[in-house]
Design a protein around this motif. Structure first.
Motif, mmCIF file in Angstrom:
data_model
loop_
_atom_site.group_PDB
_atom_site.id
_atom_site.type_symbol
_atom_site.label_atom_id
_atom_site.label_comp_id
_atom_site.label_asym_id
_atom_site.label_seq_id
_atom_site.Cartn_x
_atom_site.Cartn_y
_atom_site.Cartn_z
ATOM 1 N N UNK A 211 11.199 28.837 8.064
ATOM 2 C CA UNK A 211 10.414 28.306 9.184
ATOM 3 C C UNK A 211 10.053 26.831 8.969
ATOM 4 N N UNK A 212 9.999 26.395 7.687
ATOM 5 C CA UNK A 212 9.613 25.011 7.376
ATOM 6 C C UNK A 212 10.803 24.111 7.061
ATOM 7 N N UNK A 213 11.964 24.712 6.779
ATOM 8 C CA UNK A 213 13.054 23.973 6.150
ATOM 9 C C UNK A 213 13.532 22.793 6.980
ATOM 10 N N UNK A 214 13.717 23.006 8.275
ATOM 11 C CA UNK A 214 14.255 21.929 9.109
ATOM 12 C C UNK A 214 13.283 20.753 9.173
ATOM 13 N N UNK A 215 11.989 21.061 9.265
ATOM 14 C CA UNK A 215 10.972 20.000 9.303
ATOM 15 C C UNK A 215 10.909 19.281 7.956
ATOM 16 N N UNK A 216 10.941 20.052 6.843
ATOM 17 C CA UNK A 216 10.915 19.433 5.509
ATOM 18 C C UNK A 216 12.144 18.557 5.294
ATOM 19 N N UNK A 217 13.307 19.066 5.714
ATOM 20 C CA UNK A 217 14.535 18.297 5.563
ATOM 21 C C UNK A 217 14.468 16.979 6.305
ATOM 22 N N UNK A 218 14.018 17.047 7.550
ATOM 23 C CA UNK A 218 13.892 15.821 8.345
ATOM 24 C C UNK A 218 12.856 14.890 7.727
ATOM 25 N N UNK A 219 11.741 15.472 7.248
ATOM 26 C CA UNK A 219 10.663 14.634 6.703
ATOM 27 C C UNK A 219 11.134 13.845 5.490
ATOM 28 N N UNK A 220 12.053 14.433 4.687
ATOM 29 C CA UNK A 220 12.548 13.748 3.494
ATOM 30 C C UNK A 220 13.176 12.406 3.842
ATOM 31 N N UNK B 277 11.098 11.113 10.007
ATOM 32 C CA UNK B 277 12.489 11.541 9.878
ATOM 33 C C UNK B 277 12.791 12.572 10.950
ATOM 34 N N UNK B 278 13.940 12.440 11.592
ATOM 35 C CA UNK B 278 14.321 13.353 12.673
ATOM 36 C C UNK B 278 15.661 14.000 12.348
ATOM 37 N N UNK C 49 0.840 -1.191 0.000
ATOM 38 C CA UNK C 49 0.000 0.000 0.000
ATOM 39 C C UNK C 49 0.885 1.254 0.000
ATOM 40 N N UNK C 50 0.555 2.187 -0.892
ATOM 41 C CA UNK C 50 1.317 3.437 -0.979
ATOM 42 C C UNK C 50 0.899 4.364 0.157
ATOM 43 N N UNK C 51 1.858 4.701 1.003
ATOM 44 C CA UNK C 51 1.538 5.567 2.138
ATOM 45 C C UNK C 51 1.876 7.008 1.770
ATOM 46 N N UNK C 52 0.903 7.924 1.814
ATOM 47 C CA UNK C 52 1.098 9.249 1.213
ATOM 48 C C UNK C 52 1.769 10.304 2.095
ATOM 49 N N UNK C 53 2.028 9.998 3.380
ATOM 50 C CA UNK C 53 2.547 11.029 4.274
ATOM 51 C C UNK C 53 3.784 10.569 5.046
ATOM 52 N N UNK C 54 4.573 11.557 5.454
ATOM 53 C CA UNK C 54 5.668 11.308 6.402
ATOM 54 C C UNK C 54 5.593 12.386 7.487
ATOM 55 N N UNK D 178 22.585 17.719 7.762
ATOM 56 C CA UNK D 178 22.309 16.684 6.765
ATOM 57 C C UNK D 178 20.829 16.685 6.387
ATOM 58 N N UNK D 179 19.975 16.924 7.377
ATOM 59 C CA UNK D 179 18.534 17.002 7.098
ATOM 60 C C UNK D 179 18.240 18.144 6.130
ATOM 61 N N UNK D 180 18.929 19.279 6.302
ATOM 62 C CA UNK D 180 18.737 20.412 5.389
ATOM 63 C C UNK D 180 19.152 20.025 3.970
ATOM 64 N N UNK D 181 20.251 19.273 3.838
ATOM 65 C CA UNK D 181 20.715 18.843 2.506
ATOM 66 C C UNK D 181 19.698 17.917 1.849
ATOM 67 N N UNK D 182 19.155 16.977 2.626
ATOM 68 C CA UNK D 182 18.147 16.058 2.076
ATOM 69 C C UNK D 182 16.906 16.840 1.658
ATOM 70 N N UNK D 183 16.549 17.845 2.460
ATOM 71 C CA UNK D 183 15.395 18.683 2.135
ATOM 72 C C UNK D 183 15.589 19.449 0.841
ATOM 73 N N UNK D 184 16.779 20.025 0.637
ATOM 74 C CA UNK D 184 17.060 20.757 -0.610
ATOM 75 C C UNK D 184 17.000 19.818 -1.815
ATOM 76 N N UNK D 185 17.482 18.585 -1.626
ATOM 77 C CA UNK D 185 17.516 17.620 -2.734
ATOM 78 C C UNK D 185 16.101 17.133 -3.061
ATOM 79 N N UNK D 186 15.269 16.996 -2.055
ATOM 80 C CA UNK D 186 13.924 16.449 -2.258
ATOM 81 C C UNK D 186 12.933 17.521 -2.697
#
Length: 320
Positions: A305-314, A69-70, A1-6, A115-123
């Motif tokens: 304001x969202x970047x750290x959360x987005x990065x971690x979520x990626x 993701x944390x 099943x495709x899970x749509x959220x993180x 590292x979370x910020x880098x993953x966020x920029x890439x995603x």
């Protein structure tokens, strides 16, 4: 099943912010708790898991969440532990990912905040489609996330990429919080800019500046920015000095991984051209000939304001 959220979690020394994120990088719901009030990590995790359960219940159901993701200070991706973080109250090695997973029943992956910020920029951000780039976070300190061939560089122990602690001044360097002297972050962070301002005020007594009307020990990088925006020569000189040291460092970083871009993220990046112009000029003049005019300097495209959360979520999309 495709899970749509993180779920993305940014663990800061003062606050912890969490958000539920969809595949387009939209934060559907968010919340926060105070980090610093919890002397015991278990009390903190109780509050955190309660908040997670609340915002999941308001948005969706747990079986729709692919992972958590944390991003945390001194977070080790390999072990899932926070290890000896200087700005958190819980000391030693905390098996954070395992403890949180046990409490909420959702798989958890953890890395450090840069590292979370880098993953966020890439995603979701300025590095979409790039395989080789470096994210530099310019905040209280200087952090970095290095991506080579589409993979974050973790090193053999999970701690690779501490570019804020390359030594820029071998003689009479400033004392760093890490215990060494001359580290990049003592010059190029927000606190480094404030230190430079105090030095300039003392060493150049004849140079007029509106910074002289502020008690020296309370000067912040924002004060220096505000002064520079009104044309204050000393403040502009402080940014030129900061940008020059960053540019020297970037020329060395390029020699290491030949990135397509270096992306600046964090409070100090708001200084725009004040910092970017001297960085660009100094980097280009110090680059090896084979790298000249090849490396883009970009600002983050993630809302701060969202970047750290987005990065971690990626990171949550990648959990097994």
């Amino acid at each position: 099943m495709d899970k749509p959220y993180v779920i993305g979690i940014d663990v800061g020394g003062t606050n912890t912010v969490i958000g539920i994120v969809d595949k387009r990088g939209q934060i559907l719901r968010s919340g926060s708790i105070k980090t610093a009030v919890h002397a015991e990590v278990n009390d903190y995790l109780d509050d955190l898991s309660k908040l997670i359960n609340e915002i999941v219940a308001e948005t969706t159901t747990k079986d729709q969440i692919k992972g958590i993701g944390v991003g945390a200070p001194n977070g080790n991706y390999f072990s899932g532990s926070i290890e000896f973080a200087p700005n958190l109250r819980w000391k030693g090695i905390i098996p954070f990912a395992r403890l949180l997973e046990e409490k909420v029943g959702i798989p958890v992956a953890l890395t450090n905040d840069a590292n979370a910020a880098a993953i966020g920029e890439m995603t979701y951000g300025a590095a979409r489609g790039m395989k080789d780039f470096i994210v530099i976070t310019l905040g209280t300190g200087v952090g970095s996330g290095i991506v080579v061939n589409g993979q974050l560089v973790y090193g053999h122990d999970g701690f690779a990429g501490e570019l804020g602690h390359v030594i820029m001044r071998r003689n009479n360097g400033r004392l760093c919080g890490c215990g060494r002297t001359g580290c990049l972050e003592t010059y190029a962070s927000a606190t480094g800019v404030a230190r430079t301002a105090r030095e300039y005020l003392e060493l150049r007594p004849d140079m007029p500046s509106q910074l002289r009307s502020i008690p020296a020990e309370t000067i912040t990088s924002k004060d220096v920015f505000d002064a520079a925006m009104t044309g204050d020569e000393m403040a502009k000189e402080i940014f030129r000095f900061t940008g020059k040291i960053l540019g020297e460092a970037f020329a060395d970083f390029v020699a290491f991984s030949s990135p397509e871009a270096i992306i600046l993220f964090g409070g100090l990046a708001k200084a725009g051209d004040l910092i970017m112009k001297p960085v660009q000029e100094t980097m280009e003049s110090n680059l090896l000939a084979i790298f000249k005019n090849k490396v883009k300097l970009l600002f983050s495209e993630l809302k701060e304001s969202d970047a750290a959360v987005l990065g971690a979520s990626a990171l949550g999309w990648e959990v097994k």
